[in-house]
Every structure is written in structure tokens, then in C-alpha cells.
Write an enzyme that holds these catalytic residues in place. Structure first.
Site, PDB file in Angstrom:
ATOM      1  N   GLY A  14      27.713 -46.606 -47.339  1.00 42.71           N
ATOM      2  CA  GLY A  14      27.319 -46.843 -48.721  1.00 42.71           C
ATOM      3  C   GLY A  14      28.443 -46.907 -49.739  1.00 42.71           C
ATOM      4  CG  MET A  92      24.433 -52.752 -40.843  1.00 46.37           C
ATOM      5  SD  MET A  92      25.601 -54.090 -41.196  1.00 46.37           S
ATOM      6  CE  MET A  92      26.954 -53.178 -41.931  1.00 46.37           C
ATOM      7  CB  ILE A  94      18.354 -60.578 -40.023  1.00 44.86           C
ATOM      8  CG1 ILE A  94      19.891 -60.606 -39.902  1.00 44.86           C
ATOM      9  CG2 ILE A  94      17.817 -61.915 -40.520  1.00 44.86           C
ATOM     10  CD1 ILE A  94      20.443 -61.694 -39.022  1.00 44.86           C
ATOM     11  CG  HIS A 111      29.252 -61.976 -45.106  1.00 46.44           C
ATOM     12  ND1 HIS A 111      28.625 -61.440 -43.993  1.00 46.44           N
ATOM     13  CD2 HIS A 111      30.306 -62.701 -44.652  1.00 46.44           C
ATOM     14  CE1 HIS A 111      29.271 -61.842 -42.911  1.00 46.44           C
ATOM     15  NE2 HIS A 111      30.284 -62.607 -43.286  1.00 46.44           N
ATOM     16  CD  GLU A 149      15.247 -70.870 -45.649  1.00 43.55           C
ATOM     17  OE1 GLU A 149      15.123 -70.182 -46.686  1.00 43.55           O
ATOM     18  OE2 GLU A 149      15.593 -72.064 -45.681  1.00 43.55           O
ATOM     19  CG  ASP A 152      25.799 -64.050 -43.716  1.00 44.08           C
ATOM     20  OD1 ASP A 152      25.415 -63.197 -44.540  1.00 44.08           O
ATOM     21  OD2 ASP A 152      26.261 -63.748 -42.602  1.00 44.08           O
ATOM     22  CB  ALA A 181      37.026 -58.846 -52.097  1.00 45.88           C
ATOM     23  CD  GLU A 182      32.848 -55.721 -48.492  1.00 45.08           C
ATOM     24  OE1 GLU A 182      31.748 -55.152 -48.496  1.00 45.08           O
ATOM     25  OE2 GLU A 182      33.583 -55.750 -47.498  1.00 45.08           O
TER      26      GLU A 182
HETATM   27  C1  GAR Z   1      30.590 -53.816 -45.917  1.00 37.12           C
HETATM   28  O1  GAR Z   1      31.849 -54.296 -45.544  1.00 37.12           O
HETATM   29  C2  GAR Z   1      29.614 -54.966 -46.092  1.00 37.12           C
HETATM   30  O2  GAR Z   1      30.184 -56.106 -46.655  1.00 37.12           O
HETATM   31  C3  GAR Z   1      29.245 -55.213 -44.661  1.00 37.12           C
HETATM   32  O3  GAR Z   1      29.138 -53.928 -44.082  1.00 37.12           O
HETATM   33  C4  GAR Z   1      29.969 -53.017 -44.776  1.00 37.12           C
HETATM   34  C5  GAR Z   1      29.113 -51.852 -45.263  1.00 37.12           C
HETATM   35  O4  GAR Z   1      29.876 -50.847 -45.868  1.00 37.12           O
HETATM   36  N1  GAR Z   1      28.018 -55.961 -44.615  1.00 37.12           N
HETATM   37  C6  GAR Z   1      27.757 -56.871 -43.686  1.00 37.12           C
HETATM   38  O5  GAR Z   1      28.516 -57.106 -42.767  1.00 37.12           O
HETATM   39  C7  GAR Z   1      26.432 -57.596 -43.834  1.00 37.12           C
HETATM   40  N2  GAR Z   1      26.452 -58.851 -43.144  1.00 37.12           N
HETATM   41  P1  GAR Z   1      29.261 -49.798 -46.889  1.00 37.12           P
HETATM   42  O6  GAR Z   1      28.025 -49.175 -46.237  1.00 37.12           O
HETATM   43  O7  GAR Z   1      30.354 -48.772 -47.041  1.00 37.12           O
HETATM   44  O8  GAR Z   1      28.939 -50.501 -48.172  1.00 37.12           O
END
Ligand code: GAR
Length: 202
Positions: A14, A92, A94, A111, A149, A152, A181-182
Site C-alpha cells: 500500500g 492484483m 483483474i 501500472h 475490459e 492495461d 513516478a507512481e
Molecule cells: C506498484 O508498483 C503498482 O504499480 C503495482 O504493484 C505495486 C504495488 O505496490 N501494480 C501493478 O503491477 C498492477 N498491474 P504498493 O502496494 O506498495 O502500492
């Protein structure tokens, strides 16, 4: 203007949820309010982060429910908290076509790559970073997009590039992509989307 009610769906640590909580605290996320965090796993540390922030922490346990019951439970929780916008932040699973079509342009996802590279089924967590290193790209990054649908495949809202550095392994690259980035673009895209939705509500 009424704030857009946001539910954040999580599965693990998280840190992206934390970035959203911090943005709410610092006034970068003002058009939306996180009203619930829903985890697909009861042990996810993300739930603890929600509790510490005083946000309702809920579970839809993917391991003990059938796929249909799992989505029903999520819908029930979304309704209970009056959610209008769903943010997938390290979620995680879909979601089915039916679910996604009911929430058209009301689900966003972060992503860890520059879509359309290193995305789609099976590309989650560390895998996009492993694939980026295997391919030898020099730049990767993160994408926030609407969920449709196609895994990504929805409209891109925001992207940010991050350099791959000499000696990177999947974990060092993941950490840099998250930090640079994220955690930056997810709160920005959340604010942008929440503001657009709040405007429509009037
Ligand atoms: C993050 O890097 C997110 O972008 C990725 O999982 C990680 C979760 O980290 N998500 C995916 O790969 C979805 N396709 P977090 O629980 O610390 O936010």
C-alpha cells in the site's frame, strides 16, 4: 463543490495508497475524499495504513470467495461507502468485463511501466521491471489510466518516465519507479479525475 467519494482497492503493502493519503493531508488531493480502502487480502499492510489514517478498512478475501462472490462483496462495500470513483493501487486481481462496464471511466489504475510497454496479463508487481531489464530499455516509468475490459488497455491519463541505471535489478528499478513516478502521478491523476467528476455533479 461536493467531493468525489473514492474507494482505493489494494492487495499488498500500500505505498501508493500512502501517497494518496499523504496527498489528501497536504492538500494536493482536494476534489476527492478517500472513504474506504478495500483489500483483496486480509493480511495486507495497506489495511493498517488505512486504519492509521482513520479510513474504513475493508476486506474482500479473494482466496476464500468464488470470483463472482468476490466481485459481489466489492460492489457491496462500494455501495456501503457510497463510492463514486475506484482507484486500483497495487490491486492484483483483474476485474470482470461486467464489473468494469458498470464502472465505465470511474476506475483508474497505476501500472509500473510506460504503457504500451511491459503491460497486460501477467505483468504486475516486479514483472514489468524484470521485463524492462531483460529488454534492455534505458527509460521506463509509470502510467495511470482508466480501466476498461482490456487489461492495461484503457485511456491513458498520465505518464512519467524514469531512467534505468547501470547495475539495476528489478527491486532497485521498482523502488525508483515508485518514488519518482507512481507516488507522484497517482495523486495527480486522482485529483484530476476526482475534480472532473465533482464538476459534473455540480
Ligand atoms: C506498484 O508498483 C503498482 O504499480 C503495482 O504493484 C505495486 C504495488 O505496490 N501494480 C501493478 O503491477 C498492477 N498491474 P504498493 O502496494 O506498495 O502500492
Amino acid at each position: 463543490m461536493l467531493k468525489t467519494r473514492i474507494a482505493v482497492l489494494v492487495s499488498g503493502g500500500g505505498t501508493n495508497l500512502q501517497a494518496l493519503i499523504d496527498a489528501q493531508r497536504s492538500g494536493k488531493l482536494v476534489s476527492g475524499e478517500i472513504v474506504a480502502v478495500i483489500s483483496s487480502s486480509p493480511g495486507a499492510y495497506a489495511l493498517e495504513r488505512a486504519r492509521q489514517a482513520g479510513i474504513a478498512a475493508e476486506t474482500a478475501d479473494r482466496k476464500t470467495l468464488t470470483p463472482a462472490a468476490f466481485e459481489e462483496r466489492i460492489e457491496e462495500l462500494l455501495e456501503k461507502h457510497g463510492a463514486e470513483l475506484i482507484i486500483l493501487a497495487g490491486f492484483m486481481s483483474i476485474l470482470s468485463k461486467d464489473f468494469v462496464s458498470r464502472w465505465d471511466r470511474r476506475i483508474i489504475n497505476v501500472h509500473p511501466s510506460l504503457i504500451p510497454s511491459f503491460c497486460g496479463p501477467g505483468m504486475y508487481g516486479l514483472r514489468p521491471h524484470e521485463a524492462a531489464l531483460e529488454r534492455g530499455v534505458k527509460v521506463t516509468g509509470a502510467t495511470v489510466h482508466f480501466v476498461n475490459e482490456i487489461p492495461d488497455g484503457g485511456e491513458i491519463i498520465m505518464q512519467k518516465a524514469v531512467n534505468v541505471e547501470e547495475g539495476d535489478d528489478p527491486r532497485t528499478l521498482q523502488k525508483r519507479v515508485m518514488e519518482q513516478a507512481e507516488w507522484v502521478i497517482l495523486p495527480m491523476a486522482a485529483e484530476k479525475t476526482a475534480a472532473e467528476m465533482a464538476e459534473k455533479k455540480g
